[in-house]
Design a protein around this motif. Structure first.
Motif, short mmCIF file in Angstrom:
data_model
loop_
_atom_site.label_atom_id
_atom_site.label_comp_id
_atom_site.label_asym_id
_atom_site.label_seq_id
_atom_site.Cartn_x
_atom_site.Cartn_y
_atom_site.Cartn_z
N PRO A 169 18.79 18.54 5.00
CA PRO A 169 19.05 17.38 4.13
C PRO A 169 19.02 17.75 2.65
CG PRO A 169 17.37 16.85 5.76
CD PRO A 169 17.66 18.30 5.90
N LEU A 170 18.19 18.71 2.28
CA LEU A 170 18.07 19.02 0.86
C LEU A 170 19.23 19.89 0.36
CD1 LEU A 170 14.22 19.50 0.48
CD2 LEU A 170 15.63 17.62 -0.33
N SER B 265 6.19 21.28 5.70
CA SER B 265 6.75 20.86 6.97
C SER B 265 6.10 21.61 8.13
CB SER B 265 8.26 21.11 6.95
OG SER B 265 8.79 20.90 8.23
N GLY C 8 12.80 22.69 13.56
CA GLY C 8 12.55 21.32 13.11
C GLY C 8 12.54 21.24 11.59
N THR C 9 11.95 22.23 10.96
CA THR C 9 11.91 22.27 9.50
C THR C 9 13.31 22.40 8.94
OG1 THR C 9 9.71 23.23 9.48
CG2 THR C 9 11.05 23.54 7.51
N PRO D 166 10.03 25.95 13.21
CA PRO D 166 11.01 26.43 12.23
C PRO D 166 12.35 25.70 12.34
CG PRO D 166 9.81 28.28 13.14
CD PRO D 166 9.34 27.06 13.90
N GLN E 112 15.05 18.97 9.51
CA GLN E 112 14.51 17.78 8.85
C GLN E 112 14.25 17.94 7.36
OE1 GLN E 112 11.46 15.73 11.66
NE2 GLN E 112 11.50 17.88 12.20
N VAL E 113 14.13 19.17 6.89
CA VAL E 113 13.84 19.36 5.47
C VAL E 113 14.93 20.17 4.77
CG1 VAL E 113 12.22 20.33 3.79
CG2 VAL E 113 11.36 19.16 5.82
N PHE F 169 8.23 15.25 0.48
CA PHE F 169 9.64 15.47 0.75
C PHE F 169 10.46 14.50 -0.08
CE2 PHE F 169 7.51 16.53 4.87
CZ PHE F 169 7.58 17.90 4.69
N GLN G 25 6.53 14.79 14.79
CA GLN G 25 6.71 16.10 15.42
C GLN G 25 5.98 16.18 16.75
OE1 GLN G 25 8.84 17.75 13.56
NE2 GLN G 25 8.55 16.20 11.95
N ALA H 224 5.95 20.88 12.27
CA ALA H 224 7.37 21.05 12.59
C ALA H 224 7.63 22.52 12.90
CB ALA H 224 8.24 20.59 11.43
#
Ligand SMILES: Nc1ncnc2c1ncn2[C@@H]1O[C@H](COP(=O)(O)OP(=O)(O)OP(=O)(O)O)[C@@H](O)[C@H]1O
Ligand SMILES: [Mg+2]
Lengths: 270, 379
Positions: free
Chosen positions: A192-193, A175, A184-185, A182, A188-189, B106, B121, A180
């Protein structure tokens, strides 16, 4: 060995089964069955004291579980970047928080809050503007939510941490590699996980808070939660109405726990 | 990959040597505790080239790549991108993209959301239409049109690999970093993907930096290879340079296969060195710079440089054919010499026909043109 296991299960579940069975008793007596009826359930729902206690319980459970989920998740994510001895200390403290008996947390929270209030209340009164009525800090719904949040936050941290540990570090690197920031990561990652773990943590926290009697007994002040109501009415004798309430609380809790388990079991595919 | 969209096209001018370096390492070292993972690396990466880091496991290839990507900061030295030192620039600010060995797709996003991740982004934001257009073209390039809404875990290894590639190239990075991108694929798919990778690089003209421990992969794909060992770059050159002019036994061994004979230099005449082996044999090969009489050296003779005959030849070595391996257009012989041990000889099919085919157990004589064998430092 098998007989032993059967005995253990019988010993564990017979009282629960009896409560559930007698909650459908048509008669008034808690000791003899007089036909099937759901009148005690209806009675429970019409009882304003029960409904008040239920409302308090739901409110406390919802707010404390929400706070615990947010704070616990932030703590778990923050702990990711801590290594070495400091990490071991944090881990130890979190596990201890889970293992401390409820009664100890209840008493400790009570004493701590009373002590703090004793210092703060005069201070507030002296600092308050002339003529106004200074607020008085006291035990009540706030202290109850705080105590539950504190305990269940540890649960959330442990659950979310397990999920974070299972998440590949390379995904956050990918990411960052794809521009992205930090934040944003995280949005977005990471979020959600780990969302299923947060949800499971929320459900467990909710269940814990909703069912808790011991901690609430010490820190609830004049507030009455459902377990506290059940406890105080049992002192006037067990009625089928109490059985009905107990059965409903049990079923609801079990359902939430099962859902939480299912969420946690679902392996993330990759 | 027949159709390449215009906005990804780039005419790489590989002939010109005056291309400015797009990235460079200047005396870059990286120390992890007591491990020196990168030791004073110096390297210029030219615009549009296909460069590979080649070396055995643990030699620091990934570390070098991660310093270019920004995941590791060098302990000392400078990493330059476009002439700027970027040592402390975060990965998300570098105009560089990476294809990870495990792909790192992902799992919660579908194929087109994975590919569009980098585009989303960008600030100022790109419009949805723009993103969809670029994603569509990237999918076309990697031949995955129609897979937009697939879940990534539902795809095969080769398809995932292509999604990972598309996710990187869609951003049109200045530098595309690939960490053993084909290692997880089976042999056949790996060959296919190698060809696709090379086509892709030629067509979009992005500078590729590949990490691999597979010499065949490095040889067939790269314009230039950095051979690494223990955190250092031991030799950099075109595949042919490294194959024909290795500077050490290590490089000769790592790039292609070779026969090695140890000895000391006896004499050097007209660039041809004669060396004496421990058993007293006299062997000849081209001397390389820096080696003088009396030095302990190693003679490297490529299997295809060795001639084999039934008749004795002057300076030839008598051997017994030990094994014969038919390889299609080549035949590989393992011949046994009483003092030198097993020697590997590769003969093309052309010579192999008729009476030039040798049988196991047969007595043969081998020799080579001294100019085509290399006397190298032994390490
Ligand atoms: N984060 C780290 N912490 C400590 N040591 C590390 C770290 N990363 C790499 N190393 C060490 O640095 C050396 C080089 O590692 P690197 O991953 O760059 O090797 P590599 O050439 O990519 O190997 P492979 O082919 O196995 O991937 C190794 O000895 C490794 O153990
Ligand atoms: Mg590596």
């Amino acid at each position: 060995m098998r007989i032993y296991a059967v005995c253990v299960y019988l010993f564990l579940y017979t009282p629960i089964a009896i409560i559930a069975l007698f909650s459908f008793n048509a008669g008034r007596h808690a000791s003899q069955l007089q036909g099937f009826s759901v009148q005690w359930y209806a009675r429970a729902f019409k009882n304003p004291f029960v409904m008040d206690a239920l409302e308090t319980s739901l409110f406390v459970a919802f707010v404390s579980a929400t706070l615990a989920s947010i704070l616990g998740t932030l703590a778990a994510v923050g702990l990711q970047n801590i290594r070495g001895p400091a990490r071991a200390v944090f881990d130890g403290v979190i596990y201890i928080a889970i293992m401390i008996p409820g009664i100890v947390i209840g008493i400790a929270t009570l004493i701590a809050l009373v002590t703090v209030f004793d210092v703060l209340n005069p201070l507030l009164a002296s600092l308050w503007f002339e003529g106004g009525q200074p607020p008085r800090l006291s035990m009540g719904i706030g202290s109850l939510i705080a105590a539950h949040t504190m305990f269940t936050m540890a649960l959330v941290i442990v659950i979310v941490r397990a999920r974070l540990a299972g998440m590949e570090k390379v995904l956050t690197e990918a990411s960052a590699d794809l521009y992205a920031t930090p934040l944003g990561t995280f949005r977005q990652v990471t979020l959600p996980l780990i969302a299923p773990a947060i949800l499971a943590g929320f459900l467990l926290s909710f269940t814990f808070s909703f069912d808790d009697f011991i901690i609430a007994f010490f820190v609830a002040g004049s507030e009455t939660t459902l377990p506290i109501y059940v406890f105080s009415s049992i002192r006037r004798g067990v009625t089928p109405e109490i059985n009905a309430i107990g059965t409903m609380v049990m079923v609801a809790s079990l359902l939430l726990l099962i859902i939480a388990q299912l969420i946690l079991r679902r392996r993330p595919r990759s | 990959m027949a159709h390449i969209p215009v906005d990804l096209q780039y005419t790489a001018n590989k002939q010109s040597d005056s291309r400015p370096p797009i990235a460079a390492l200047r005396n870059v070292s990286k120390v992890f505790g007591s491990v020196i993972a990168a030791d004073a690396l110096n390297l210029s990466i030219a615009q549009g080239e296909f460069l590979s880091f080649l070396g055995p496991s643990g030699c620091g290839k990934t570390t070098a790549l991660r310093m270019l990507a920004g995941f590791e900061a060098p302990t000392s030295g400078d990493v330059l991108i476009d002439g700027q030192a970027v040592n402390d620039l975060e990965p998300y600010r570098r105009p560089v993209n990476m294809v990870f060995q495990s792909y790192a797709l992902f799992p919660h996003l579908n194929v087109s959301d994975n590919i569009g991740y980098g585009l989303r982004q960008r600030r100022p934001r790109l419009s949805r239409g723009e993103i969809a257009g670029k994603v569509g073209r990237a999918l076309e390039i990697v031949r995955l049109t129609g897979f937009e809404s697939r879940r990534v875990w539902e795809m095969s290894g080769g398809q995932q690999q292509r999604v990972a590639l598309a996710r990187a190239i869609v951003n049109e990075p200045k530098l595309l970093l690939l960490d053993e991108p084909l290692a997880a694929l089976d042999r056949k798919l790996r060959k296919e993907m190698q060809i696709e990778l090379q086509d892709l690089q030629r067509q979009i003209g992005i500078t590729f930096v590949l990490v691999t421990h597979d010499q065949e992969e490095a040889l067939s794909l790269s314009d230039r290879i950095c051979v690494m060992r223990g955190g250092r770059i031991v030799q950099t050159g075109s595949p042919q340079d490294l194959y024909d002019q290795p500077k050490s036994r290590y490089v000769a061994d790592f790039v292609g296969t070779s026969n090695f004979f140890d000895g000391t230099i006896d004499a050097v005449v007209d660039g041809i060195a004669t060396l004496a082996t421990r058993s007293g044999l006299r062997l000849q090969g081209a001397a390389t710079a820096g080696l003088s009489v009396g030095a302990a050296v190693c003679l490297s003779v490529r299997p295809e440089q060795i001639r084999m005959s039934r008749d004795a030849v002057p300076g030839g070595l008598a051997c017994t054919v030990h094994n014969r391996i038919f390889l299609g257009e080549h035949t590989e012989y393992l011949v046994q010499h009483p003092a030198l041990g097993t020697v590997n000889v590769l003969t093309p099919r052309l010579i192999e026909s008729g009476d030039m085919s040798f049988q196991t157990g047969e007595q043969v004589h081998i020799n080579w043109n001294p100019g085509r064998a290399l006397v190298l430092s032994p390490d």
